[in-house]
Design an enzyme around this catalytic site. Structure first.
Site, short mmCIF file in Angstrom:
data_model
loop_
_atom_site.label_atom_id
_atom_site.label_comp_id
_atom_site.label_asym_id
_atom_site.label_seq_id
_atom_site.Cartn_x
_atom_site.Cartn_y
_atom_site.Cartn_z
N VAL A 1 -67.60 -8.43 -16.44
CA VAL A 1 -68.87 -9.28 -16.02
C VAL A 1 -68.17 -10.14 -14.96
O VAL A 1 -67.01 -10.26 -14.47
CB VAL A 1 -69.65 -9.98 -17.21
CG1 VAL A 1 -69.74 -8.94 -18.17
CG2 VAL A 1 -68.34 -10.82 -17.82
N ALA A 2 -69.12 -10.92 -14.37
CA ALA A 2 -69.05 -11.91 -13.32
C ALA A 2 -67.95 -12.90 -13.70
O ALA A 2 -66.92 -13.14 -12.92
CB ALA A 2 -70.02 -12.54 -12.86
N GLU A 3 -68.04 -13.45 -14.85
CA GLU A 3 -67.08 -14.39 -15.06
C GLU A 3 -66.88 -14.30 -16.89
O GLU A 3 -67.56 -14.03 -17.59
CB GLU A 3 -67.68 -16.00 -15.00
CG GLU A 3 -67.86 -16.24 -13.90
CD GLU A 3 -66.85 -16.55 -12.88
OE1 GLU A 3 -65.77 -16.85 -13.52
OE2 GLU A 3 -66.86 -16.83 -11.39
N THR A 4 -65.54 -14.49 -17.07
CA THR A 4 -65.06 -14.66 -18.61
C THR A 4 -64.42 -15.87 -18.71
O THR A 4 -63.55 -16.32 -17.93
CB THR A 4 -64.01 -13.51 -18.91
OG1 THR A 4 -64.69 -12.00 -18.82
CG2 THR A 4 -63.79 -13.68 -20.43
N CYS B 1 -67.38 -22.43 -12.38
CA CYS B 1 -68.53 -21.66 -12.59
C CYS B 1 -69.65 -22.24 -13.50
O CYS B 1 -69.32 -22.34 -14.46
CB CYS B 1 -68.17 -20.35 -13.14
SG CYS B 1 -69.06 -19.02 -13.58
#
Length: 271
Positions: free
Chosen positions: A42-45, A74
């Protein structure tokens, strides 16, 4: 080791911006966190570790990883991290405080059920547009500014929806932590935007909270307003409510838990 997949800035299970949140007791190797982010896809973890001297269980260190790099800020994964803390880990709490690479970040529950993030304001200033970005766009902007991210201004929402990126041209530039925001006045909101990152696994970020650290002060200079409704016009869509407060930007949005899972013992041991 638990993992929460939270969709930020939406109440649609198939909308908003997904983030995976992994609460930890202590910091693992950076390479492990990057590999986990690549696996989550996904875009960010985001990873959260309790602050040692926290008395009420709502003080954490917070770090964000894309599948490619560690980020300096983020927004959507901060919202998702706060949702994880305030709805799963300590549901009786009203506020969570994060220490981060962008300084202290506080998120609180609001009376209408949203979460409000207190983020730094990053006003953009006029800047030349690099050829790699200009050549990648199918529509030229009317105004170019830059803070961490480039902010490209367009005449209307229809043009924002019609933006297409030539990735071969776009990927000739490396913006580090930054990306390219395209924005215009909205038809039903104060402004709309989209966000693109060159050389990234995920080209278009669905909903980018940190972009509003620059969008809100920009639209303040254009309109004189300090309160805004905003929509990010990706395929997944996301809605934000923003306030400019001095050198801070307050960003409010909803979030929902899409999935709660337990990582296998073998994966946990690697961390």
């Amino acid at each position: 080791m638990q993992c929460f997949r939270v969709h930020a800035f939406t109440q649609d299970p198939f909308g908003g911006n997904p983030a995976c949140i992994i609460p930890l007791d202590s910091w693992p190797e950076d390479q492990w966190m990057l590999r986990m982010a690549q696996e989550m896809a996904v875009a960010e973890t985001a990873y959260i570790v309790p602050t040692p001297d926290a008395e009420d269980g709502t003080d954490y260190h917070l770090r964000w990883f894309t599948p490619d790099i560690e980020m300096d800020l983020c927004g959507h994964a901060t919202l998702a991290s706060a949702h994880t803390v305030l709805h799963h880990l300590t549901p009786d709490a009203a506020t969570v405080r994060f220490s981060s690479a962008s300084g202290p970040l506080t998120v609180r529950k609001t009376v209408d059920g949203r979460l409000e993030m207190d983020l730094p304001s990053r006003p953009p200033t006029p800047a030349p547009l690099p050829d790699a970005i200009a050549n990648a766009l199918n529509h030229a902007p009317t105004e170019v500014l830059k803070a961490r991210d480039y902010v490209l201004v367009y005449p209307d929402q229809a043009t924002i929806d019609a933006i297409r990126i030539d990735r071969a041209e776009f990927d000739q530039i490396n913006l580090g932590h930054g990306g390219v925001i395209v924005t215009a006045s909205g038809e039903t909101t104060d402004f709309v935007s989209r966000f693109f990152t060159p050389q990234a696994t995920i080209l278009e970020d669905p909903v980018t909270g940190s972009a509003h650290c620059s969008l809100v002060p920009y639209w303040n200079t254009r309109t004189g307003k300090t309160e805004f409704t905003a929509e990010q016009r990706s395929a997944r869509r996301g809605q934000l409510h923003c306030t400019l407060s001095g050198d801070r930007v307050l960003v409010r949005g909803e979030a929902l838990t899409f999935l709660k899972s337990t990582l296998s013992q073998k994966i946990s041991a690697l961390g």
